[in-house]
Design a protein around this motif. Sequence first.
Motif, PDB file in Angstrom:
ATOM      1  N   GLY B  64     -11.830   9.117 -13.849  1.00  0.00           N
ATOM      2  CA  GLY B  64     -12.350   7.923 -14.508  1.00  0.00           C
ATOM      3  C   GLY B  64     -12.105   6.625 -13.750  1.00  0.00           C
ATOM      4  O   GLY B  64     -12.514   5.573 -14.201  1.00  0.00           O
ATOM      5  N   THR B  65     -11.428   6.721 -12.600  1.00  0.00           N
ATOM      6  CA  THR B  65     -11.189   5.496 -11.818  1.00  0.00           C
ATOM      7  C   THR B  65     -11.624   5.745 -10.375  1.00  0.00           C
ATOM      8  O   THR B  65     -11.632   6.887  -9.914  1.00  0.00           O
ATOM      9  N   PRO B  66     -11.979   4.673  -9.644  1.00  0.00           N
ATOM     10  CA  PRO B  66     -12.468   4.865  -8.269  1.00  0.00           C
ATOM     11  C   PRO B  66     -11.374   5.418  -7.358  1.00  0.00           C
ATOM     12  O   PRO B  66     -10.208   5.049  -7.494  1.00  0.00           O
ATOM     13  N   LEU B  67     -11.797   6.261  -6.447  1.00  0.00           N
ATOM     14  CA  LEU B  67     -10.858   6.853  -5.505  1.00  0.00           C
ATOM     15  C   LEU B  67     -10.196   5.791  -4.630  1.00  0.00           C
ATOM     16  O   LEU B  67      -8.997   5.850  -4.354  1.00  0.00           O
ATOM     17  N   VAL B  68     -10.996   4.826  -4.234  1.00  0.00           N
ATOM     18  CA  VAL B  68     -10.448   3.789  -3.348  1.00  0.00           C
ATOM     19  C   VAL B  68      -9.363   2.994  -4.075  1.00  0.00           C
ATOM     20  O   VAL B  68      -8.365   2.573  -3.477  1.00  0.00           O
ATOM     21  N   LEU B  69      -9.526   2.853  -5.388  1.00  0.00           N
ATOM     22  CA  LEU B  69      -8.503   2.176  -6.191  1.00  0.00           C
ATOM     23  C   LEU B  69      -7.222   3.003  -6.237  1.00  0.00           C
ATOM     24  O   LEU B  69      -6.111   2.482  -6.068  1.00  0.00           O
ATOM     25  N   GLN B  70      -7.375   4.300  -6.446  1.00  0.00           N
ATOM     26  CA  GLN B  70      -6.204   5.195  -6.486  1.00  0.00           C
ATOM     27  C   GLN B  70      -5.455   5.136  -5.158  1.00  0.00           C
ATOM     28  O   GLN B  70      -4.223   5.068  -5.116  1.00  0.00           O
ATOM     29  N   LEU B  71      -6.235   5.132  -4.086  1.00  0.00           N
ATOM     30  CA  LEU B  71      -5.644   5.066  -2.743  1.00  0.00           C
ATOM     31  C   LEU B  71      -4.811   3.794  -2.590  1.00  0.00           C
ATOM     32  O   LEU B  71      -3.658   3.829  -2.147  1.00  0.00           O
ATOM     33  N   MET B  72      -5.385   2.691  -2.981  1.00  0.00           N
ATOM     34  CA  MET B  72      -4.697   1.411  -2.809  1.00  0.00           C
ATOM     35  C   MET B  72      -3.505   1.284  -3.751  1.00  0.00           C
ATOM     36  O   MET B  72      -2.477   0.729  -3.370  1.00  0.00           O
ATOM     37  N   LEU B  73      -3.671   1.779  -4.975  1.00  0.00           N
ATOM     38  CA  LEU B  73      -2.554   1.741  -5.920  1.00  0.00           C
ATOM     39  C   LEU B  73      -1.353   2.482  -5.352  1.00  0.00           C
ATOM     40  O   LEU B  73      -0.219   2.004  -5.420  1.00  0.00           O
ATOM     41  N   ILE B  74      -1.627   3.663  -4.797  1.00  0.00           N
ATOM     42  CA  ILE B  74      -0.528   4.462  -4.259  1.00  0.00           C
ATOM     43  C   ILE B  74       0.090   3.788  -3.034  1.00  0.00           C
ATOM     44  O   ILE B  74       1.313   3.724  -2.897  1.00  0.00           O
ATOM     45  N   TYR B  75      -0.772   3.247  -2.174  1.00  0.00           N
ATOM     46  CA  TYR B  75      -0.261   2.638  -0.948  1.00  0.00           C
ATOM     47  C   TYR B  75       0.489   1.341  -1.227  1.00  0.00           C
ATOM     48  O   TYR B  75       1.645   1.186  -0.836  1.00  0.00           O
ATOM     49  N   TYR B  76      -0.190   0.440  -1.929  1.00  0.00           N
ATOM     50  CA  TYR B  76       0.433  -0.875  -2.147  1.00  0.00           C
ATOM     51  C   TYR B  76       1.466  -0.843  -3.270  1.00  0.00           C
ATOM     52  O   TYR B  76       2.319  -1.704  -3.351  1.00  0.00           O
ATOM     53  N   GLY B  77       1.350   0.143  -4.130  1.00  0.00           N
ATOM     54  CA  GLY B  77       2.276   0.214  -5.254  1.00  0.00           C
ATOM     55  C   GLY B  77       3.575   0.912  -4.918  1.00  0.00           C
ATOM     56  O   GLY B  77       4.567   0.783  -5.635  1.00  0.00           O
ATOM     57  N   SER B  78       3.578   1.640  -3.794  1.00  0.00           N
ATOM     58  CA  SER B  78       4.753   2.455  -3.478  1.00  0.00           C
ATOM     59  C   SER B  78       6.062   1.666  -3.388  1.00  0.00           C
ATOM     60  O   SER B  78       7.084   2.138  -3.866  1.00  0.00           O
ATOM     61  N   PRO B  79       6.081   0.452  -2.821  1.00  0.00           N
ATOM     62  CA  PRO B  79       7.372  -0.267  -2.770  1.00  0.00           C
ATOM     63  C   PRO B  79       7.930  -0.535  -4.166  1.00  0.00           C
ATOM     64  O   PRO B  79       9.132  -0.447  -4.371  1.00  0.00           O
ATOM     65  N   GLN B  80       7.028  -0.845  -5.102  1.00  0.00           N
ATOM     66  CA  GLN B  80       7.502  -1.125  -6.445  1.00  0.00           C
ATOM     67  C   GLN B  80       7.868   0.141  -7.219  1.00  0.00           C
ATOM     68  O   GLN B  80       8.739   0.126  -8.067  1.00  0.00           O
ATOM     69  N   VAL B  81       7.144   1.233  -6.928  1.00  0.00           N
ATOM     70  CA  VAL B  81       7.385   2.468  -7.686  1.00  0.00           C
ATOM     71  C   VAL B  81       8.518   3.287  -7.054  1.00  0.00           C
ATOM     72  O   VAL B  81       9.443   3.714  -7.728  1.00  0.00           O
ATOM     73  N   PHE B  82       8.435   3.489  -5.746  1.00  0.00           N
ATOM     74  CA  PHE B  82       9.425   4.364  -5.087  1.00  0.00           C
ATOM     75  C   PHE B  82      10.541   3.561  -4.413  1.00  0.00           C
ATOM     76  O   PHE B  82      11.535   4.112  -3.966  1.00  0.00           O
ATOM     77  N   GLY B  83      10.344   2.265  -4.275  1.00  0.00           N
ATOM     78  CA  GLY B  83      11.363   1.441  -3.643  1.00  0.00           C
ATOM     79  C   GLY B  83      11.210   1.336  -2.134  1.00  0.00           C
ATOM     80  O   GLY B  83      11.991   0.686  -1.471  1.00  0.00           O
ATOM     81  N   TYR B  84      10.234   1.988  -1.552  1.00  0.00           N
ATOM     82  CA  TYR B  84       9.983   1.807  -0.117  1.00  0.00           C
ATOM     83  C   TYR B  84       8.493   1.984   0.173  1.00  0.00           C
ATOM     84  O   TYR B  84       7.766   2.588  -0.620  1.00  0.00           O
ATOM     85  N   GLN B  85       8.072   1.449   1.316  1.00  0.00           N
ATOM     86  CA  GLN B  85       6.660   1.525   1.682  1.00  0.00           C
ATOM     87  C   GLN B  85       6.346   2.882   2.309  1.00  0.00           C
ATOM     88  O   GLN B  85       6.909   3.227   3.350  1.00  0.00           O
ATOM     89  N   ILE B  86       5.489   3.652   1.684  1.00  0.00           N
ATOM     90  CA  ILE B  86       5.127   4.933   2.290  1.00  0.00           C
ATOM     91  C   ILE B  86       4.095   4.712   3.382  1.00  0.00           C
ATOM     92  O   ILE B  86       3.422   3.678   3.431  1.00  0.00           O
TER      93      ILE B  86
END
Lengths: 240, 219
Positions: B64-86
């Motif tokens: 239900g959401t764009p793939l490019v959005l999922q990609l960016m959420l995971i990439y840019y969101g990783s520091p906030q979610v996992f504590g480091y930049q993947i």
Amino acid sequence: MIKVEDLHKSFGKLEVLKGITTSIQEGEVVAIIGPSGSGKSTFLRCLNLLEIPTSGRVWIGEEDVTDKKTNIMKVRQNVGMVFQHFYLFPHKTVLQNLTYAPMKVKGLSKDEAEKIAYALLEKVGLSEKANEYPTRLSGGQKQRVAIARALAMQPNVMLFDEPTSALDPEMVKEVLEVMKSLAHTGMTMAIVTHEMGFAREVADRVLFLDDGVLVEDAPPIEFFSNPKSKRAKDFLEKML
Amino acid sequence: MSLDFTPFIPSLPYILEGIFVTLKIVLLAGVLGFALGIILSLFKISSIKILLWIADIYTSIFRGTPLVLQLMLIYYGSPQVFGYQIQPYTAAILSFALNSGAYVSEIIRAGILAVDKGQREAAQALGVPYGKMMWDIILPQALKNILPALMNEFITLTKESAIVTTIGVMDIMRRSYQVGAENYSFFEPLLIAGLIYYLMVITLTFLGKALERRMRRSD
């Protein structure tokens, strides 16, 4: 060998089995007959719990299979079943169909399983088809393989659910012959069938079901020549 | 129209290197997505309600959401979610696998439901436990029927992988774009990229057909 006590089975509001009590002795061959919709297939399927009874009890050997603590898988290993539509595994060869369960369920080695499989294929007259896929077989051949597959688990009881009903007429005989010779080995068998001639010749007892009720339970000679109930009389008149 | 490929010939090896980048992402994401798809599809046919809900909600979100959005959420969101930049790579593989799993689970579910109910009963009657029955009897038959649909998903994955460019992965797309920027001319290198993608898809299609033939042996 098999004991059934007040077996009930409902599908939603429809009550298919209305309290059946009977037993099958070791080595006995029992034909289960009756009009379509009488519940005979359901009855058979309750014996190895392909259908879960609504109430009542079923014993296979010493084991109460309706008891929740009983390991159904273990029970099923000792109860072979043959279906109207064969249900061979289409992606496996005939030989693999026979060796799969003995290897994966009973843990036999490939050699042991194949030895049993080849012996059974010879018994049902299909040794030369061992490496064929099921789609290459005729209906009669498929059903003979299905019987061999069930026997490969070396069960104590064999259940047959209308084993010849999906076959072309000219193939019925070859399957019945295999079943007949199996009966002569002393195998305990319960057979749902429309083959009255076969029931009369091979069965030790005939169970006549109608509308979910066991109406008659008699030796074939008695049942076919002198049915007691009107329902059985009507049924036999239509069949013969 | 004037086309001149000669200035781009020296850059060709550089663009072609992107094939391995793309392939690595697609293969890893494809395998992970497939495994995830199998698990989700088993959840979906399960009689345990909670598993069914998990799988349905999962699919609904990732479809239900764009793939490019999922990609960016995971990439840019990783520091906030996992504590480091993947790594961009990791983000690419992760998002494609998670996304593909949602689609593949629906394909596999349909495949499982299309297998004759009698196959399950025959296995049960032989005392085969659920796991072995699924793995040895039901899934192989289901996979045979859904192979074309799976190939389709894999091809989509290959093409859509071009969006990893947006988070800076050096795939075919990004490399040709860079070469274009260096030469102040984008048309030719993008045409080259298009040709490479097309040839990759053709190869995949061919491999898929070969695999299908192999699996139809038993017919």
